[in-house]
Design an enzyme around this catalytic site. Structure first.
Site, PDB file in Angstrom:
ATOM      1  CB  VAL A  63      -0.999   0.056   1.187  1.00 38.52           C
ATOM      2  CG1 VAL A  63      -2.095  -0.978   1.034  1.00 38.52           C
ATOM      3  CG2 VAL A  63      -0.297  -0.053   2.528  1.00 38.52           C
ATOM      4  CE1 TYR A 157      -0.421   0.924  14.610  1.00 38.09           C
ATOM      5  CE2 TYR A 157      -1.157   1.860  16.692  1.00 38.09           C
ATOM      6  CZ  TYR A 157      -1.390   1.062  15.583  1.00 38.09           C
ATOM      7  OH  TYR A 157      -2.605   0.409  15.454  1.00 38.09           O
ATOM      8  CB  SER A 160       0.973   6.435  11.329  1.00 39.94           C
ATOM      9  OG  SER A 160       0.559   5.329  12.118  1.00 39.94           O
ATOM     10  CE  LYS A 161      -2.852   2.731  12.613  1.00 37.69           C
ATOM     11  NZ  LYS A 161      -3.717   2.151  11.571  1.00 37.69           N
ATOM     12  CB  ILE A 190      -8.911  -5.877  17.601  1.00 41.54           C
ATOM     13  CG1 ILE A 190      -9.632  -4.518  17.739  1.00 41.54           C
ATOM     14  CG2 ILE A 190      -9.742  -6.885  16.811  1.00 41.54           C
ATOM     15  CD1 ILE A 190     -10.985  -4.559  18.414  1.00 41.54           C
TER      16      ILE A 190
HETATM   17  P1  NAD Z   1      -2.989  -7.821  10.845  1.00 42.42           P
HETATM   18  O1  NAD Z   1      -1.498  -7.826  10.898  1.00 42.42           O
HETATM   19  O2  NAD Z   1      -3.730  -9.069  11.184  1.00 42.42           O
HETATM   20  O3  NAD Z   1      -3.484  -7.392   9.382  1.00 42.42           O
HETATM   21  C1  NAD Z   1      -2.866  -6.392   8.655  1.00 42.42           C
HETATM   22  C2  NAD Z   1      -2.957  -6.738   7.181  1.00 42.42           C
HETATM   23  O4  NAD Z   1      -2.394  -5.658   6.439  1.00 42.42           O
HETATM   24  C3  NAD Z   1      -2.174  -7.998   6.809  1.00 42.42           C
HETATM   25  O5  NAD Z   1      -2.940  -8.821   5.937  1.00 42.42           O
HETATM   26  C4  NAD Z   1      -0.937  -7.460   6.113  1.00 42.42           C
HETATM   27  O6  NAD Z   1      -0.418  -8.330   5.128  1.00 42.42           O
HETATM   28  C5  NAD Z   1      -1.478  -6.189   5.496  1.00 42.42           C
HETATM   29  N1  NAD Z   1      -0.409  -5.215   5.269  1.00 42.42           N
HETATM   30  C6  NAD Z   1       0.449  -4.703   6.187  1.00 42.42           C
HETATM   31  N2  NAD Z   1       1.293  -3.855   5.597  1.00 42.42           N
HETATM   32  C7  NAD Z   1       0.965  -3.833   4.278  1.00 42.42           C
HETATM   33  C8  NAD Z   1       1.481  -3.154   3.158  1.00 42.42           C
HETATM   34  N3  NAD Z   1       2.521  -2.310   3.253  1.00 42.42           N
HETATM   35  N4  NAD Z   1       0.898  -3.359   1.966  1.00 42.42           N
HETATM   36  C9  NAD Z   1      -0.134  -4.217   1.839  1.00 42.42           C
HETATM   37  N5  NAD Z   1      -0.669  -4.893   2.865  1.00 42.42           N
HETATM   38  C10 NAD Z   1      -0.116  -4.696   4.069  1.00 42.42           C
HETATM   39  O7  NAD Z   1      -3.443  -6.607  11.759  1.00 42.42           O
HETATM   40  P2  NAD Z   1      -4.895  -6.039  12.201  1.00 42.42           P
HETATM   41  O8  NAD Z   1      -4.881  -6.043  13.666  1.00 42.42           O
HETATM   42  O9  NAD Z   1      -5.980  -6.690  11.465  1.00 42.42           O
HETATM   43  O10 NAD Z   1      -4.707  -4.521  11.734  1.00 42.42           O
HETATM   44  C11 NAD Z   1      -5.511  -3.914  10.749  1.00 42.42           C
HETATM   45  C12 NAD Z   1      -5.592  -2.431  11.047  1.00 42.42           C
HETATM   46  O11 NAD Z   1      -6.205  -2.243  12.312  1.00 42.42           O
HETATM   47  C13 NAD Z   1      -4.237  -1.733  11.121  1.00 42.42           C
HETATM   48  O12 NAD Z   1      -4.316  -0.483  10.465  1.00 42.42           O
HETATM   49  C14 NAD Z   1      -4.018  -1.548  12.609  1.00 42.42           C
HETATM   50  O13 NAD Z   1      -3.197  -0.449  12.911  1.00 42.42           O
HETATM   51  C15 NAD Z   1      -5.443  -1.344  13.068  1.00 42.42           C
HETATM   52  N6  NAD Z   1      -5.626  -1.605  14.507  1.00 42.42           N
HETATM   53  C16 NAD Z   1      -5.471  -2.849  15.027  1.00 42.42           C
HETATM   54  C17 NAD Z   1      -5.647  -3.046  16.396  1.00 42.42           C
HETATM   55  C18 NAD Z   1      -5.466  -4.394  17.057  1.00 42.42           C
HETATM   56  O14 NAD Z   1      -5.464  -4.459  18.289  1.00 42.42           O
HETATM   57  N7  NAD Z   1      -5.327  -5.477  16.334  1.00 42.42           N
HETATM   58  C19 NAD Z   1      -5.984  -1.970  17.209  1.00 42.42           C
HETATM   59  C20 NAD Z   1      -6.147  -0.711  16.636  1.00 42.42           C
HETATM   60  C21 NAD Z   1      -5.972  -0.540  15.282  1.00 42.42           C
END
Ligand code: NAD
Length: 262
Positions: A63, A157, A160-161, A190
């Protein structure tokens, strides 16, 4: 079904929140374009959607890379002929470390994926959303940087958020006249594999405040983290016509975690 005849792009749809979102939007009738850099998890998402009677394709792209994103989105457009919903979800924790220790290239890596990735996802999908004279963009941010600032070391992080929220508001106003809505969801903890992917931590014991909530750090659940499916339900609401008057706003989804932790 709430999303019949719609096409949704989900970045990071290979695992976690993106995967749960792709599956739920497909169950509601949307054809899905998964954009992710990983092979097997992305193919698994597509296979699961197809097994459930839905339609999905995967485009491999990082991305943070403009050429790859432009190509991936144009391929999805060529396949499905329209784009209605965009979920800018792909993200990484990146490196968490004291400020003197955090390397400039580590800062860039986090900002490039989480923030530039959001920008590129929206930039290259907006021309197609405009063709429909409506659309819904949902950005996935976090409690960190928006309501919580106590995760010392996660500076890149959190920045960015936080910037994703500003981005959402800027673009929501810019696109309102085209009836394209833009909202941002801010999850707390999560249960996903995010801590295993692109996640480095160094010397956090030197800087993190000694505050612990042994029980009840997520007041709504007595400490249990949320599920990807919880976030997916919120994204579905924001993608559907049920939220047709909502734009330019953030919604926290964290069981009140950020109210107690800050
Ligand atoms: P995850 O690691 O399970 O999923 C992230 C996905 O994004 C993966 O499939 C990965 O391959 C893809 N990805 C990462 N970098 C990439 C890149 N440069 N290009 C293409 N694909 C890419 O994590 P998640 O927990 O599902 O996170 C998803 C979103 O939720 C993120 O933006 C994260 O910051 C946000 N988030 C997660 C949590 C949590 O506790 N899990 C909390 C707050 C926010």
């Amino acid at each position: 079904m709430k999303l019949q005849n719609k096409v949704a792009i989900v970045t990071g749809g290979g695992t976690g929140i993106g995967r749960a979102t792709a599956l739920l939007l497909a169950q509601q009738g949307a054809r899905i374009g998964v954009v992710d850099r990983t092979v097997d998890p992305s193919l698994e998402t597509v296979k699961t959607i197809e097994q459930q009677g839905g339609q999905a394709i995967w485009q491999r792209a990082d991305v943070s890379q403009a050429d790859q994103m432009e190509r991936a989105i144009s391929q999805i457009m060529q396949t499905w002929g329209r784009i209605d919903i965009v979920v800018a979800n792909a993200g990484i924790n990146g490196t968490w470390a004291p400020i003197e220790d955090l390397q400039p290239e580590e800062w860039d890596a986090t900002l490039h994926t989480n923030l530039k990735g959001t920008f590129l996802t929206v930039k290259y999908t907006v021309p197609y959303l405009k063709q429909q004279s409506q659309g819904s963009i949902i950005v996935v941010s976090s409690v960190n940087g928006t309501r919580g600032f106590s995760l010392s070391g996660a500076t890149a992080y959190a920045c960015s958020k936080a910037a994703q929220v500003a981005f959402t508001k800027m673009i929501a106003l810019e696109l309102a006249k085209y009836r394209i809505r833009v909202n941002v969801v801010c999850p707390g903890a999560i249960e996903t594999g995010i801590n295993d992917h692109d996640s480095q931590r160094r010397r956090l014991e030197d800087i993190q405040e000694p505050v612990e909530f042994p029980r009840g750090n997520i007041p709504l659940t007595g400490g249990h983290p949320g599920k990807s499916e919880d976030v997916a339900q919120l994204v579905l609401f924001l993608a559907s016509n049920e939220s047709s008057y909502i734009t330019g706003t953030e919604i926290w989804i964290d069981g009140a975690e950020s109210l107690i932790k800050g």
